[in-house]
Design a protein around this motif. Sequence first.
Motif, PDB file in Angstrom:
ATOM      1  N   GLY A  40      -0.312  69.867  74.308  1.00 15.28           N
ATOM      2  CA  GLY A  40       0.418  70.637  75.300  1.00 15.28           C
ATOM      3  C   GLY A  40       1.642  69.938  75.861  1.00 15.28           C
ATOM      4  N   THR A  41       1.850  68.675  75.474  1.00 15.97           N
ATOM      5  CA  THR A  41       3.033  67.941  75.939  1.00 15.97           C
ATOM      6  C   THR A  41       4.295  68.630  75.422  1.00 15.97           C
ATOM      7  N   ILE A  42       5.253  68.811  76.313  1.00 14.77           N
ATOM      8  CA  ILE A  42       6.541  69.397  75.941  1.00 14.77           C
ATOM      9  C   ILE A  42       7.577  68.287  75.921  1.00 14.77           C
ATOM     10  N   LEU A  43       8.191  68.090  74.751  1.00 15.92           N
ATOM     11  CA  LEU A  43       9.273  67.120  74.622  1.00 15.92           C
ATOM     12  C   LEU A  43      10.587  67.854  74.760  1.00 15.92           C
ATOM     13  N   SER A  44      11.508  67.286  75.506  1.00 14.40           N
ATOM     14  CA  SER A  44      12.829  67.882  75.697  1.00 14.40           C
ATOM     15  C   SER A  44      13.883  66.879  75.291  1.00 14.40           C
ATOM     16  N   LEU A  57      10.194  71.103  72.286  1.00 19.60           N
ATOM     17  CA  LEU A  57       9.177  71.230  71.257  1.00 19.60           C
ATOM     18  C   LEU A  57       7.857  70.891  71.920  1.00 19.60           C
ATOM     19  N   THR A  58       6.837  71.673  71.672  1.00 15.79           N
ATOM     20  CA  THR A  58       5.516  71.432  72.254  1.00 15.79           C
ATOM     21  C   THR A  58       4.603  70.809  71.208  1.00 15.79           C
ATOM     22  N   VAL A  59       3.846  69.813  71.622  1.00 20.35           N
ATOM     23  CA  VAL A  59       2.880  69.155  70.749  1.00 20.35           C
ATOM     24  C   VAL A  59       1.520  69.805  71.008  1.00 20.35           C
ATOM     25  N   PRO A  60       1.073  70.707  70.124  1.00 24.09           N
ATOM     26  CA  PRO A  60      -0.148  71.458  70.407  1.00 24.09           C
ATOM     27  C   PRO A  60      -1.456  70.751  70.070  1.00 24.09           C
ATOM     28  N   HIS A  61      -1.414  69.647  69.340  1.00 18.55           N
ATOM     29  CA  HIS A  61      -2.638  68.982  68.902  1.00 18.55           C
ATOM     30  C   HIS A  61      -2.656  67.507  69.300  1.00 18.55           C
ATOM     31  N   ALA A  62      -3.858  66.953  69.411  1.00 21.41           N
ATOM     32  CA  ALA A  62      -4.021  65.524  69.680  1.00 21.41           C
ATOM     33  C   ALA A  62      -3.680  64.736  68.419  1.00 21.41           C
ATOM     34  N   GLY A  63      -3.476  63.435  68.585  1.00 24.88           N
ATOM     35  CA  GLY A  63      -3.230  62.558  67.446  1.00 24.88           C
ATOM     36  C   GLY A  63      -1.766  62.244  67.213  1.00 24.88           C
ATOM     37  N   GLY A  75      19.482  62.795  72.327  1.00 23.99           N
ATOM     38  CA  GLY A  75      19.823  63.312  71.016  1.00 23.99           C
ATOM     39  C   GLY A  75      18.685  63.549  70.047  1.00 23.99           C
ATOM     40  N   TYR A  76      17.601  62.784  70.165  1.00 26.37           N
ATOM     41  CA  TYR A  76      16.539  62.917  69.170  1.00 26.37           C
ATOM     42  C   TYR A  76      15.234  62.300  69.669  1.00 26.37           C
ATOM     43  N   ALA A  77      14.138  62.770  69.060  1.00 24.20           N
ATOM     44  CA  ALA A  77      12.813  62.229  69.351  1.00 24.20           C
ATOM     45  C   ALA A  77      12.071  62.056  68.039  1.00 24.20           C
ATOM     46  N   LYS A  78      11.293  60.989  67.953  1.00 25.54           N
ATOM     47  CA  LYS A  78      10.501  60.716  66.757  1.00 25.54           C
ATOM     48  C   LYS A  78       9.029  60.705  67.138  1.00 25.54           C
ATOM     49  N   LEU A  79       8.264  61.559  66.476  1.00 22.51           N
ATOM     50  CA  LEU A  79       6.815  61.638  66.685  1.00 22.51           C
ATOM     51  C   LEU A  79       6.115  61.114  65.444  1.00 22.51           C
ATOM     52  N   THR A  80       4.954  60.506  65.629  1.00 21.66           N
ATOM     53  CA  THR A  80       4.192  60.014  64.494  1.00 21.66           C
ATOM     54  C   THR A  80       2.725  60.397  64.635  1.00 21.66           C
ATOM     55  N   SER A  81       2.099  60.593  63.494  1.00 20.47           N
ATOM     56  CA  SER A  81       0.652  60.764  63.403  1.00 20.47           C
ATOM     57  C   SER A  81       0.255  60.079  62.110  1.00 20.47           C
ATOM     58  N   GLU A  82      -0.354  58.910  62.242  1.00 13.84           N
ATOM     59  CA  GLU A  82      -0.653  58.076  61.075  1.00 13.84           C
ATOM     60  C   GLU A  82       0.646  57.799  60.319  1.00 13.84           C
ATOM     61  N   ASP A  83       0.740  58.226  59.065  1.00 10.19           N
ATOM     62  CA  ASP A  83       1.927  57.950  58.247  1.00 10.19           C
ATOM     63  C   ASP A  83       2.927  59.094  58.225  1.00 10.19           C
ATOM     64  N   ASN A  87      10.771  64.361  63.197  1.00 11.23           N
ATOM     65  CA  ASN A  87      12.001  64.082  63.943  1.00 11.23           C
ATOM     66  C   ASN A  87      12.560  65.386  64.493  1.00 11.23           C
ATOM     67  N   LEU A  88      12.838  65.409  65.773  1.00 11.74           N
ATOM     68  CA  LEU A  88      13.499  66.534  66.434  1.00 11.74           C
ATOM     69  C   LEU A  88      14.880  66.038  66.844  1.00 11.74           C
ATOM     70  N   SER A  89      15.921  66.739  66.397  1.00 10.35           N
ATOM     71  CA  SER A  89      17.284  66.291  66.687  1.00 10.35           C
ATOM     72  C   SER A  89      18.149  67.430  67.209  1.00 10.35           C
ATOM     73  N   VAL A  90      19.120  67.054  68.028  1.00  8.77           N
ATOM     74  CA  VAL A  90      20.102  67.986  68.555  1.00  8.77           C
ATOM     75  C   VAL A  90      21.289  68.013  67.602  1.00  8.77           C
ATOM     76  N   ALA A  91      21.826  69.210  67.351  1.00  9.30           N
ATOM     77  CA  ALA A  91      23.049  69.349  66.548  1.00  9.30           C
ATOM     78  C   ALA A  91      24.105  70.029  67.416  1.00  9.30           C
ATOM     79  N   VAL A  92      25.181  69.324  67.664  1.00 12.46           N
ATOM     80  CA  VAL A  92      26.272  69.875  68.465  1.00 12.46           C
ATOM     81  C   VAL A  92      27.402  70.241  67.510  1.00 12.46           C
ATOM     82  N   PRO A  93      27.728  71.522  67.410  1.00 11.57           N
ATOM     83  CA  PRO A  93      28.748  71.932  66.430  1.00 11.57           C
ATOM     84  C   PRO A  93      30.166  71.597  66.887  1.00 11.57           C
TER      85      PRO A  93
END
Length: 194
Positions: A40-44, A57-63, A75-83, A87-93
């Motif tokens: 349920g964590t919301i990343l902005s 982007l909402t993270v709906p699951h644990a892990g 500009g960006y966030a990097k999430l990991t689950s094991e391997d 990547n969530l990134s902003v694109a500014v045109p």
Amino acid sequence: MTRVRWWGTGLVALALLVPCAGLPLLDKALGSGAEPLAPGTILSVGTERDDVRPITLTVPHAGWALDEAATSLTGYAKLTSEDVVVNLSVAVPLAPFDARALWDGLGRIVAIGGRARLGTRPVPIVTARGLTGLTGTLAGRDRTGTAAVFATDTLGATVTAAGPPLAFRSVAAQVEAMVRTVTIAAPWTSETGP
């Protein structure tokens, strides 16, 4: 006959053993620097305007964990689950663009890295809040995954996810669920002006 003393060599071996064996154990005990995320964590991400970052982007699951060392919320966030890495990134045109132009641009950026390629036939995707975009495959040596792009007149978002084939398949449904939660806040869309 001379007697050989090995205590000096033993001390040197012990001195080398401590950093060689101890540091990896210490690193593992301290963790990777990734911050575990609750379901349920919301990343902005994106530049804040009136205390709001435009892309979520909402993270709906644990892990899943936020890799803080590889994240800059402007500009960006990097999430990991094991391997598996998302990547969530902003694109500014620099000029007006749409999801197809963003997909093509993302494909060029991914190809530059030389480790993966985007699929050439993306398909439409609609998020839970009605944001439309394109999604398709991401493949490379020993890696498989997916990518999605979303574009408004003034801002875009890209999501890439990849990992070893077995690892990615085990979380593919979670990744798709995350992608379907992407939003771009109204102040950054053409509906309300720049």
